[in-house]
Motif scaffolding. Structure first.
Motif, PDB file in Angstrom:
ATOM      1  N   SER A 152     -38.172   7.882  62.689  1.00 33.97           N
ATOM      2  CA  SER A 152     -39.152   8.989  62.055  1.00 33.97           C
ATOM      3  C   SER A 152     -38.574   9.462  60.535  1.00 33.97           C
ATOM      4  CB  SER A 152     -39.660  10.084  62.838  1.00 33.97           C
ATOM      5  OG  SER A 152     -40.476   9.329  63.716  1.00 33.97           O
ATOM      6  N   LEU A 153     -37.062   9.075  60.520  1.00 32.26           N
ATOM      7  CA  LEU A 153     -36.366   9.762  59.404  1.00 32.26           C
ATOM      8  C   LEU A 153     -37.110   9.711  57.994  1.00 32.26           C
ATOM      9  CD1 LEU A 153     -33.687  11.026  58.629  1.00 32.26           C
ATOM     10  CD2 LEU A 153     -33.091   8.786  57.823  1.00 32.26           C
ATOM     11  N   SER A 154     -38.021   8.937  57.751  1.00 33.05           N
ATOM     12  CA  SER A 154     -38.638   8.688  56.558  1.00 33.05           C
ATOM     13  C   SER A 154     -39.699   9.641  56.471  1.00 33.05           C
ATOM     14  CB  SER A 154     -39.114   7.223  56.377  1.00 33.05           C
ATOM     15  OG  SER A 154     -40.071   6.957  57.370  1.00 33.05           O
ATOM     16  N   GLU A 207     -35.394   1.983  57.092  1.00 31.07           N
ATOM     17  CA  GLU A 207     -36.658   1.799  56.202  1.00 31.07           C
ATOM     18  C   GLU A 207     -37.353   3.077  55.762  1.00 31.07           C
ATOM     19  OE1 GLU A 207     -39.587  -0.142  58.993  1.00 31.07           O
ATOM     20  OE2 GLU A 207     -41.030   0.047  57.205  1.00 31.07           O
ATOM     21  N   GLY A 208     -37.701   2.991  54.425  1.00 32.05           N
ATOM     22  CA  GLY A 208     -38.264   3.992  53.685  1.00 32.05           C
ATOM     23  C   GLY A 208     -37.448   4.916  53.350  1.00 32.05           C
ATOM     24  N   VAL A 209     -36.035   4.895  53.497  1.00 38.02           N
ATOM     25  CA  VAL A 209     -35.149   5.944  53.173  1.00 38.02           C
ATOM     26  C   VAL A 209     -35.170   6.128  51.695  1.00 38.02           C
ATOM     27  CG1 VAL A 209     -32.576   6.320  53.022  1.00 38.02           C
ATOM     28  CG2 VAL A 209     -33.385   5.690  54.982  1.00 38.02           C
ATOM     29  N   GLU A 210     -35.249   5.105  50.928  1.00 38.11           N
ATOM     30  CA  GLU A 210     -35.031   5.302  49.243  1.00 38.11           C
ATOM     31  C   GLU A 210     -36.267   6.384  48.861  1.00 38.11           C
ATOM     32  OE1 GLU A 210     -34.495   1.630  47.471  1.00 38.11           O
ATOM     33  OE2 GLU A 210     -34.501   2.489  45.375  1.00 38.11           O
ATOM     34  N   PHE A 211     -37.384   5.814  49.397  1.00 35.22           N
ATOM     35  CA  PHE A 211     -38.828   6.668  49.004  1.00 35.22           C
ATOM     36  C   PHE A 211     -38.518   8.028  49.198  1.00 35.22           C
ATOM     37  CE2 PHE A 211     -43.137   7.675  49.804  1.00 35.22           C
ATOM     38  CZ  PHE A 211     -43.527   7.845  48.363  1.00 35.22           C
ATOM     39  N   MET A 212     -37.951   8.138  50.587  1.00 33.94           N
ATOM     40  CA  MET A 212     -37.909   9.586  51.225  1.00 33.94           C
ATOM     41  C   MET A 212     -36.820  10.234  50.473  1.00 33.94           C
ATOM     42  SD  MET A 212     -35.555  11.449  53.531  1.00 33.94           S
ATOM     43  CE  MET A 212     -34.721  10.322  54.208  1.00 33.94           C
ATOM     44  N   LEU A 251     -28.629   7.489  57.220  1.00 31.60           N
ATOM     45  CA  LEU A 251     -29.513   6.674  56.158  1.00 31.60           C
ATOM     46  C   LEU A 251     -29.323   5.378  56.461  1.00 31.60           C
ATOM     47  CD1 LEU A 251     -28.634   8.774  52.874  1.00 31.60           C
ATOM     48  CD2 LEU A 251     -30.722   9.058  54.166  1.00 31.60           C
ATOM     49  N   THR A 252     -28.175   4.624  56.880  1.00 29.25           N
ATOM     50  CA  THR A 252     -28.099   3.174  57.055  1.00 29.25           C
ATOM     51  C   THR A 252     -28.163   3.191  58.615  1.00 29.25           C
ATOM     52  OG1 THR A 252     -25.886   3.544  57.234  1.00 29.25           O
ATOM     53  CG2 THR A 252     -26.634   2.820  55.115  1.00 29.25           C
TER      54      THR A 252
END
Lengths: 50, 809
Positions: free
Chosen positions: B734-736, B631-636, B511-512
């Motif tokens: 591409s994790l998000s 990037e975009g982890v929170e939204f994901m 995540l980080t």
């Protein structure tokens, strides 16, 4: 109607001819490689030095 | 012929191979070459008037290899390779992986000009295979292989079994073609001879003649073209198993025997047209299926799976290159815990090789420089340099990952494929029972209808769709996902992805992400140049994210020297230690260094971001490396929580929870201070509650958890530290998009279920006609493959539509 027998015989013969042509075509490996011959034609034969 | 060695020039390429010059340039006939070898090839080609080679393409050559192939002359090898031999001429085929352009074709097909012992050469460009006819008295097999290597085309001598298998497959395909042709011939002619029957023309003698001709042609179609079905079903009967092909063959046999009876007893014209037509369509279906499978397996080649990076040494400098660019002769740097990508020779350093992925043996093997190491081994110890000896395709790393042995077999039991087989058995039994009942009914009521209905029932209800939808839909799914940087191991893994209801994340590295900024320095004094060198050399040995960042940090002070350090040890999740001369160096967590955490400031919450340093007896303090969220982890995470239970397992201290609180449903959904073992236990615990868990981790400390999970996804940014335990590799950036991927896999499963349903509806309608005896067997024979093909089209189109949507998002 006697002619029918001859015609059937001939048509079958022709069909068998085509069947064997097909078998020969598959066996001879003509469809094994569809890329190389197209490239080969682009390589000019240089004057042969015999 | 003058020849001189010049100092390097800029922006010039070797005339032969196009390589940029390394140390020296060989100048010859106004052309520049990168090495003697390339020059020699050029000279050789010029001498034999093969200069055209250089006009077909720009810098077409390949740096030659000087490998000696004399061992091929030994009878053991020779007999395996030579395909044909008489007193005069022998024929052999080589696999030449370096073939790449028209020039190669030109040179290889003119090989006879280089050596009079070679009679003729023929290249198959697609398969990269060269067939050579040569006189063994004049040129030995070994010399021939060496000649090929000398002009840059080193033959790849694959294992013999592999070669045989390939040949067998090919001849199988040839046979299928011939069978298909024969079946088509028979079907067409039988239909022609059946015209009088169709039109109701009555002529006694002709009718009988046509009958007998049909009988002969029908028998050829059944016993020659259909022979594979007989063999297959006989093999299954011997194993006391039922296959879904059985009802079809039964139908064909009923139709055939009835026809034989009618023709011989002069009571009717039989159904030879249906029998042979059915076989023809069945074979077309089989051919189409085989073609598509070939296409899919081609797409699934290893290279698409490993977009990861290796550290190559080019001209003394480290360079990152994609794994697929590994070539024989490359020098690679392998750090502690990295996996050897291809079979190689150890050049520099010592290694303890862990071959447990390959052999299952957990004992480490000590390897000295100069020895061979095999792909798939995990290196432990100081950084080593290796020279690649075998091409990637040849190495067994690829197969490793595909090996199912890593998975608990119980996982496999639940998949659709098994479901399809299970259903198939009941289906077959049910169908045969139905056919028997219907036959008995019609014999009582209207005997003229019974064969028609039985044959139609058996043919129309073929559950082939079961066998087609599953592999095709999921196969295309895997292909599409790989285009979005998620590399799924196999179709079963994708299917399991569609069943997931719980997602567990690892924190650090998943995540980080390491921030590129310089660390906050909490050292009580500055580091000397020498100490920076030591830290640089030590940190180079490890792939741990903190080590990598320390390495970058030391380099920010200028170019670093690589010192030879000894007794290197990495304690996973704790730290590194090593010796340099008399100095004992330790870096890692406070605990690992034996420092009382109370000494450090209050912000001691993120153990994973602080690196303590101790050189000799001097505990210098620590560096705090800032992390940032991907990037975009929170939204994901928010998006995922709509449909899934989302958990976090982390090695971090509990105090860190505050900043993550918003991301997870409750505090219970976060678990801190987990060892790799505890992470795995946590997954087990969730599974015990009946959850299907997907683990997303970095693949290094989470190997156990990844393996335990229903689906394990390893997130990777650059280095080659995937573990075979994972079901898929996801590129960090591409994790998000993870929710999309999960959604995609769910859609794939839905698509399969829908096509099953459609197939069922179709079969029911078909059966209702067949039972009444209103469906001609021939129509059934046409509808059956149409059904299969429509399943195939649904699977392909459906997945392609989903896939394109996935890609554009």
């Amino acid at each position: 109607m006697e002619i029918m027998y001859l015609m059937i015989f001939l048509s079958l013969l022709m069909a068998i001819g085509f069947l064997f042509a097909f078998i020969w075509f598959i066996r001879s490996g003509q469809q094994d490689d569809l890329i190389t011959p197209g490239m080969r034609i682009l390589n000019e034969d240089k004057k042969t030095n015999n | 012929m003058e020849q001189l060695v010049q100092s390097p020039q800029t922006n010039t390429k070797c005339y032969h191979c196009g390589e940029t010059f390394a140390d020296e340039i060989v100048h010859f006939q106004e052309k520049d070459f990168c090495c003697q070898g390339c020059k020699n090839v050029y000279e050789l080609l010029q001498d034999h008037e093969l200069g055209t080679y250089y006009t077909c393409d720009v810098n077409p050559g390949i740096s030659p290899s000087l490998q000696n192939f004399d061992y091929l002359n030994k009878p053991a090898f020779r007999d395996k390779l030579i395909q044909f031999s008489n007193q005069d001429i022998s024929k052999v085929s080589f696999n030449l992986p370096s073939i790449h352009c028209r020039s190669c074709l030109y040179l290889l097909e003119n090989l006879h000009k280089l050596d009079s012992g070679i009679v003729k050469t023929q290249l198959n460009f697609g398969k990269k295979e060269l067939s050579v006819w040569f006189r063994e008295q004049e040129i030995s097999l070994g010399a021939l292989a060496s000649l090929l290597a000398k002009v840059g085309y080193e033959p790849l001598l694959s294992e013999e079994s592999e070669g045989n298998e390939k040949k067998k497959r090919l001849s199988q395909q040839t046979q299928l073609f011939i069978k298909l042709g024969v079946a088509g011939f028979c079907a067409g002619n039988i239909m022609l001879f059946s015209f009088p029957e169709y039109l109701g023309i009555e002529d006694g003698n002709l009718k009988y003649l046509f009958g007998y001709l049909n009988l002969i042609l029908g028998s050829i179609a059944l016993f020659y073209s259909g022979s594979d079905y007989f063999k297959n079903i006989w093999a299954h009967i011997k194993l006391k198993k039922i296959t879904i092909e059985m009802p079809i063959l039964l139908g064909v046999l009923v139709g055939y025997s009835r026809s034989v009876y009618e023709i011989l007893s002069h009571t009717g014209a039989g159904y030879m047209d249906s029998v042979s037509g059915l076989l023809f369509f069945l074979l077309i279906g089989k051919w189409f299926q085989q073609k598509s499978f070939d296409f899919l397996s081609f797409e699934r080649k290893y290279t698409s799976y490993f977009p990861l990076v290796i550290t190559k040494i080019m001209q003394g400098k480290e360079e990152m290159a994609p794994l697929s660019e590994i070539q024989v002769g490359d020098r690679l740097r392998i750090r502690n815990e990295e996996i050897i990508p291809a079979d190689a020779i150890l050049i520099k350093g010592k290694s303890n090789m862990d071959y447990s992925f390959v052999t299952g043996e957990s004992e480490w093997v000590a390897i000295q420089s100069g020895n061979l190491i095999y792909a798939g081994g995990k290196h432990h110890g100081e950084m080593i340099e290796i020279e690649v000896k075998k091409d990637l395709q040849q190495s067994h790393l690829t197969q490793l990952w595909e090996q199912q042995a890593f998975k608990d077999p119980s996982f496999k039991a639940e998949n659709w494929e098994n479901f399809a087989n299970q259903v198939g058995i009941y289906f077959t039994i049910g169908l045969i029972t139905l056919a028997t009942i219907v036959a008995l009914y019609w014999i009582q009521v209207d005997p003229s209808k019974w064969q028609n209905s039985v044959v139609s029932i058996l043919v129309i209800a073929c559950p082939c769709a079961l066998a087609i939808s599953y592999p095709f839909a999921l196969g295309h799914g895997v292909r599409w996902l790989s285009k979005s940087n998620l590399y799924v191991k196999d179709i079963q893994a994708l299917e399991r992805m569609g069943q997931v209801d719980t997602v567990v994340f690892d924190k650090t590295g998943t995540l980080t992400l390491a921030k590129s900024e310089a660390p906050n320095v909490y050292l009580h004094r500055d580091l000397s140049e020498n100490e920076l060198d030591i830290l640089y050399s030590l940190s180079l040995q490890s792939t741990h994210p903190l080590s990598r960042r320390l390495c970058t940090y030391t380099q920010s002070f200028g170019d670093r020297k690589l010192l030879s350090i000894s007794s290197f040890k990495e304690v996973p999740g704790k730290g590194l230690e090593a010796r340099w001369k008399e100095l004992h160096i330790k870096i890692g967590s406070a605990k690992f260094l034996g420092i009382n955490p109370n000494v450090s400031p209050q912000d001691f919450f993120s153990s994973e971001s602080q690196l303590f340093i101790q050189i000799g007896d001097d505990a210098l303090g620590y560096l705090d490396f800032p992390w940032e969220n991907r990037e975009g982890v929170e939204f994901m995470l928010r998006k995922l929580q709509h449909h899934y239970d989302v958990f976090l397992v982390s090695g971090d201290k509990t105090n860190h929870a505050a900043s993550l609180k918003d991301w997870f449903a409750t505090e219970d959904h976060m678990k801190f201070e987990c060892s790799p073992m505890e992470k795995m236990d946590f997954i087990k615990q969730l599974q015990a509650e009946g959850k299907k868990v997907m683990m997303v981790g970095d693949g290094l400390n989470d190997a156990g958890a990844l393996q335990q999970a229903h689906v394990g996804i390893a997130v990777s940014d650059d280095h080659l530290h995937f573990t075979p335990a994972s079901d898929a590799i996801l590129q960090g950036r591409s994790l998000s998009r993870l929710p999309e991927f999960l959604n995609f896999s769910k859609k794939a499963i839905t698509l399969i279920k829908m096509s099953f349903l459609l197939s069922l509806v179709y079969n029911t309608i078909g059966l209702s006609f067949a039972v009444q005896g209103n469906l001609s067997p021939l129509v059934a024979a046409i509808l059956m493959p149409v059904n299969s093909i429509s399943m195939l089209i649904i699977a392909t189109w459906g997945m392609n539509i989903y896939g394109k949507r996935l890609k554009t998002n």
